[in-house]
Every structure is written in C-alpha cells, then in structure tokens.
Scaffold this active site. Structure first.
Site, PDB file in Angstrom:
ATOM      1  N   GLY A   1     -19.188  -2.381 -30.223  1.00  0.00           N
ATOM      2  CA  GLY A   1     -19.240  -1.017 -31.596  1.00  0.00           C
ATOM      3  C   GLY A   1     -20.802  -0.209 -30.567  1.00  0.00           C
TER       4      GLY A   1
ATOM      5  N   GLU B   1       0.938   4.302   2.453  1.00  0.00           N
ATOM      6  CA  GLU B   1       1.365   4.352   3.322  1.00  0.00           C
ATOM      7  C   GLU B   1       2.796   3.315   3.281  1.00  0.00           C
ATOM      8  OE1 GLU B   1      -3.099   4.296   3.826  1.00  0.00           O
ATOM      9  OE2 GLU B   1      -1.782   3.311   2.596  1.00  0.00           O
TER      10      GLU B   1
ATOM     11  N   THR C   1     -17.478  -6.217 -33.744  1.00  0.00           N
ATOM     12  CA  THR C   1     -16.134  -4.983 -33.134  1.00  0.00           C
ATOM     13  C   THR C   1     -14.927  -6.583 -33.931  1.00  0.00           C
ATOM     14  OG1 THR C   1     -16.779  -3.801 -32.036  1.00  0.00           O
ATOM     15  CG2 THR C   1     -14.403  -4.523 -32.053  1.00  0.00           C
TER      16      THR C   1
ATOM     17  N   THR D   1     -25.335   1.070 -27.518  1.00  0.00           N
ATOM     18  CA  THR D   1     -26.647   1.093 -27.733  1.00  0.00           C
ATOM     19  C   THR D   1     -26.770   0.244 -26.270  1.00  0.00           C
ATOM     20  OG1 THR D   1     -26.973   1.275 -29.323  1.00  0.00           O
ATOM     21  CG2 THR D   1     -28.836   1.078 -28.231  1.00  0.00           C
ATOM     22  N   SER D   2     -26.959  -0.550 -25.889  1.00  0.00           N
ATOM     23  CA  SER D   2     -27.245  -1.696 -25.536  1.00  0.00           C
ATOM     24  C   SER D   2     -26.945  -1.106 -23.802  1.00  0.00           C
ATOM     25  CB  SER D   2     -26.165  -3.093 -25.156  1.00  0.00           C
ATOM     26  OG  SER D   2     -26.947  -3.501 -26.213  1.00  0.00           O
TER      27      SER D   2
ATOM     28  N   SER E   1     -13.201   0.741 -41.051  1.00  0.00           N
ATOM     29  CA  SER E   1     -13.122   2.424 -39.382  1.00  0.00           C
ATOM     30  C   SER E   1     -12.144   2.358 -39.639  1.00  0.00           C
ATOM     31  CB  SER E   1     -13.888   1.402 -38.439  1.00  0.00           C
ATOM     32  OG  SER E   1     -13.365   0.690 -38.120  1.00  0.00           O
TER      33      SER E   1
ATOM     34  N   CYS F   1      -5.582   1.684   6.057  1.00  0.00           N
ATOM     35  CA  CYS F   1      -7.050   0.117   5.953  1.00  0.00           C
ATOM     36  C   CYS F   1      -6.179  -0.234   7.503  1.00  0.00           C
ATOM     37  CB  CYS F   1      -6.100  -1.346   5.398  1.00  0.00           C
ATOM     38  SG  CYS F   1      -4.540  -0.823   5.645  1.00  0.00           S
TER      39      CYS F   1
ATOM     40  N   TRP G   1      -8.012   4.984 -40.269  1.00  0.00           N
ATOM     41  CA  TRP G   1      -9.008   5.262 -39.306  1.00  0.00           C
ATOM     42  C   TRP G   1      -9.828   6.678 -38.976  1.00  0.00           C
ATOM     43  CZ3 TRP G   1      -7.759   2.041 -35.103  1.00  0.00           C
ATOM     44  CH2 TRP G   1      -6.000   1.429 -35.895  1.00  0.00           C
TER      45      TRP G   1
ATOM     46  N   HIS H   1       0.817  -1.313  -0.101  1.00  0.00           N
ATOM     47  CA  HIS H   1       0.286  -0.093  -0.285  1.00  0.00           C
ATOM     48  C   HIS H   1       0.785   0.981  -0.318  1.00  0.00           C
ATOM     49  CE1 HIS H   1      -3.552  -2.078   1.468  1.00  0.00           C
ATOM     50  NE2 HIS H   1      -3.443  -2.783   0.582  1.00  0.00           N
TER      51      HIS H   1
END
Length: 387
Positions: A315, A59, A212, A320-321, A184, A90, A186, A57
């Site tokens: 993609g 610290e 994709t 969209t989902s 796509s 922690c 580029w 960690h």
C-alpha cells in the site's frame, strides 16, 4: 549485417511477429517473449511465440510449423525463405541446439530481427553464426518503442539484475485509496478489476506490504479467464513478521506456496521464522535502510530469482518507498468515480522535505489512458533522457 533494405512486406511481417510476442508477456519468464514469422517468398508458412516458461523458443515453434507446410516440403525450392523474429536468434546450446543453428538447418536464406539479444551468450553471436553460414541478416530499425515494451522486463534484468517495476494503484478521484478506517472495497469498478487480472498476467510476480495483507487479506491470484495461467510469484514485505501466517490466509490458500516469498529484517523472531517455513513458504532476510527494509537489496534478490517484471500492489508506505528511492519504471493508476474524505488514506506519504518547491517533485510522461466504465486507467513513466 545490414539495417536497411526493408520493404512493406517485411514491415508487415515484423508487425505480426510483434503481435505474437505480446501474447506471451508475463508467461515466458525467465526468457523474453519473442514472436517469429517465416515466409516462403510472399507466403507465410510458419508462426510462433515463446512457449510458457520460456521453452521452446518462438523460432523453434515457427520452424516446426513451417516444416509441415506443403510449400516447404516440395522437392524444388523456388522461393527464398525469410525468418522474421523480434529478437536476435539465440546462439548458445542449452537443453536443445541454438535457434541460430536450427535456422541454418532449416534452410533459411534471410533473417530479419528487431533487437539484438542483451544476453552475453547471444549478443551479436547469433548473427555471426547465421552470417558464417551465408544467411543475410537484417537488424530492422522499425517499431522500436513497441519492441522495447515487449521485452522491458528482460532488458532491465539483464542490465541491472533488477526487475522492471510497475506500481499498480486504485484510488478515488481525490487520490485516496481507502477510508480513514481502512476500507477500500471497492474504490474501482468491475471493469477496472478485470483489467487488473490482465495486468497481473503480464507480470512475473506481485509484491505487497504487510499492512495490505492485514487490512485486505487479498488473494492476489489470477482469476476468470486467466485462472489457467501459471500463478505468479508473490513477495510480501513484512519487516517484523506481523502477519499471522496460517493456511487460512488467502494468499497462501489461493497460490502455490513454493512461489511465496516473505522478506523480513535480520534477527527476527525464530519461532515465527520456523512457522513460516513449516507452511512451505520462502523467507528472505534483508538489511534495513533508514528504518525500513532495503528496497534495493530486495530488488536485487528478486532479480536473482530471474523475475523480469514485478507488479507492486501496495500500500501507501510501499509505493512511497519505491517512489522515494526512484525504484519504479511505471505507475498504473485506476481512478474510481468516487470522492473520499480529506482524512481518508492517501495514495502516497511524504517522500520529500515539506519545503520542497513544485519543480523539485518528479514529473512523469503519460504513456496510456483509457476509461473503463466510469473509471479511468492511466499509465505514467519517469521522464528520462531517452524519453
């Protein structure tokens, strides 16, 4: 514990601790990236950030450095020692003693931190251990937005057992992600693609859909100056196992096989499942919702793998989902300097009824915007009650 009493020196050292914490974003999972600075009076004697994969960690790194400083090694302690850390130390003993106990052993007089740890093993308990030993603890109410940015994924996973989700998109000026035939490369320029490498490095995992993979055959690995960073987890959504999985697939060729997970529907072709597992990939079967893989179930399973931040690279149907189900925390979009045909591939498909009024569509808050050559990068986040 107090929340006030900060001076300019305190604020400056907390800012340094935040800068240290930012270095580890995406590298310390499943732990959060934390920064720590130790001061002997007005002199910094130790600095640290959480190490790769979360141990040691911050610290502990700072304490180890501070114990070698000549001011700490002097026989007579003339100045007070203050530990500045971005997250509450922690409280739980794991493979090593807790940071709270080590801070006591180190001989600190004061601890200043920005945020309580949401982990139930530590939340408030780190402070209690320190205060029981006579150490003054200050929960500083500064740099709130910057601090939340450094631990956004960790906080989301601890609260919902789901990762912080970033949708990463590259599109033309008119919102197209590829030609009608699927080309796509580029749309965005070299500088934008270099920035994407940094964005990938700041996430724990990358997710793509089968379309994709089939159209682009992407590598999805870290390259250039990031190539020595541990490669990320890869998640592929492939409901019908339509991808011809083989050693020649770039995702398999350029990434660690044990970190690749394929999500598919239940009752899939047993021979295809056998082939995927023979390649050393992980296969996870999930339910479907409205004909598509259940995104909520997928995110919960990713959370169970202790992934803090997830980068969704496409993609259209995948983005969209996530938009439709409101399963995203930010959208990172790069607009290239080109205009494609109106019939080219859109960024999003319809996700609300066609008669939805303008006020019915989601509006986002702009968090960041920058140009990379002739491209523009923008980061948008949902507007919530908190924002």
């Amino acid at each position: 514990m107090t929340s006030s009493g900060l001076n300019k020196f305190d604020a400056n050292l907390l800012k340094i601790a935040l800068t240290l914490a930012r270095r580890g974003i995406g590298l310390t999972g499943p732990n959060p990236s934390v920064g720590c600075v130790i001061a002997y009076g007005k002199t910094i004697i130790g600095r640290g950030c959480t190490s790769i994969n979360g141990r040691p960690h911050a610290e502990m790194v700072a304490i180890e450095q501070a114990t070698r400083h000549y001011l700490y090694q002097t026989s007579v302690k003339k100045e007070k020692i203050t530990v500045y850390t971005t997250l509450e130390p922690c409280a739980h003993d794991d493979t090593s003693p807790s940071c709270a106990k080590e801070i006591i052993k180190f001989g600190a007089d004061r601890v200043v931190f920005l945020l309580k740890d949401p982990d139930e093993r530590t939340h408030g308990k780190g402070v209690s251990i320190l205060e029981s030993a006579g150490i003054d603890c200050v929960n500083a109410k500064v740099y709130k937005e910057e601090m939340l940015d450094t631990v956004s994924g960790y906080l989301k996973r601890k609260k919902e057992n789901k990762p912080f989700v970033s949708l990463k998109i590259a599109s033309s000026i008119n919102g197209k992600i590829g030609t009608k035939k699927g080309e796509s490369k580029w749309i965005s320029g070299d500088l934008s693609r270099k920035k994407v490498q940094l964005i990938r490095s700041n996430h724990d995992a990358i997710l793509v859909g089968s379309k994709t993979v089939l159209s682009d055959n992407p590598r999805l690995n870290l390259r250039d100056e990031y190539q020595n960073i541990p490669q990320k987890f890869i998640f592929i959504l492939d409901a019908n196992l339509s991808i011809p999985y083989s050693k020649e697939l770039k995702i398999i060729k350029f990434n660690e096989k044990e970190k690749i997970h394929v999500f598919t529907k239940k009752n899939c072709d047993k021979e295809k499942i056998k082939q995927i597992r023979k390649l050393g990939l992980n296969l996870i079967q999930v339910g479907k919702k409205k004909g598509k893989l259940d995104i909520s179930e997928i995110l919960l399973k990713i959370g169970n793998l202790r992934i803090n931040k997830l980068l969704v690279e496409g993609g259209s149907s995948i983005w969209t989902s996530f938009i439709k189900e409101n399963f995203f925390d930010e959208i990172i979009i790069f607009w290239g300097n080109n205009i494609l045909n109106g019939t080219a591939m859109p960024t999003f498909n319809d996700f609300l009824p066609v008669n939805t009024r303008i006020k019915g569509f989601p509006r986002l808050k702009l968090r960041y915007i920058k140009n990379w050559g002739n491209d523009i990068e923008a980061v948008w986040q949902p507007i919530t009650k908190e924002t």
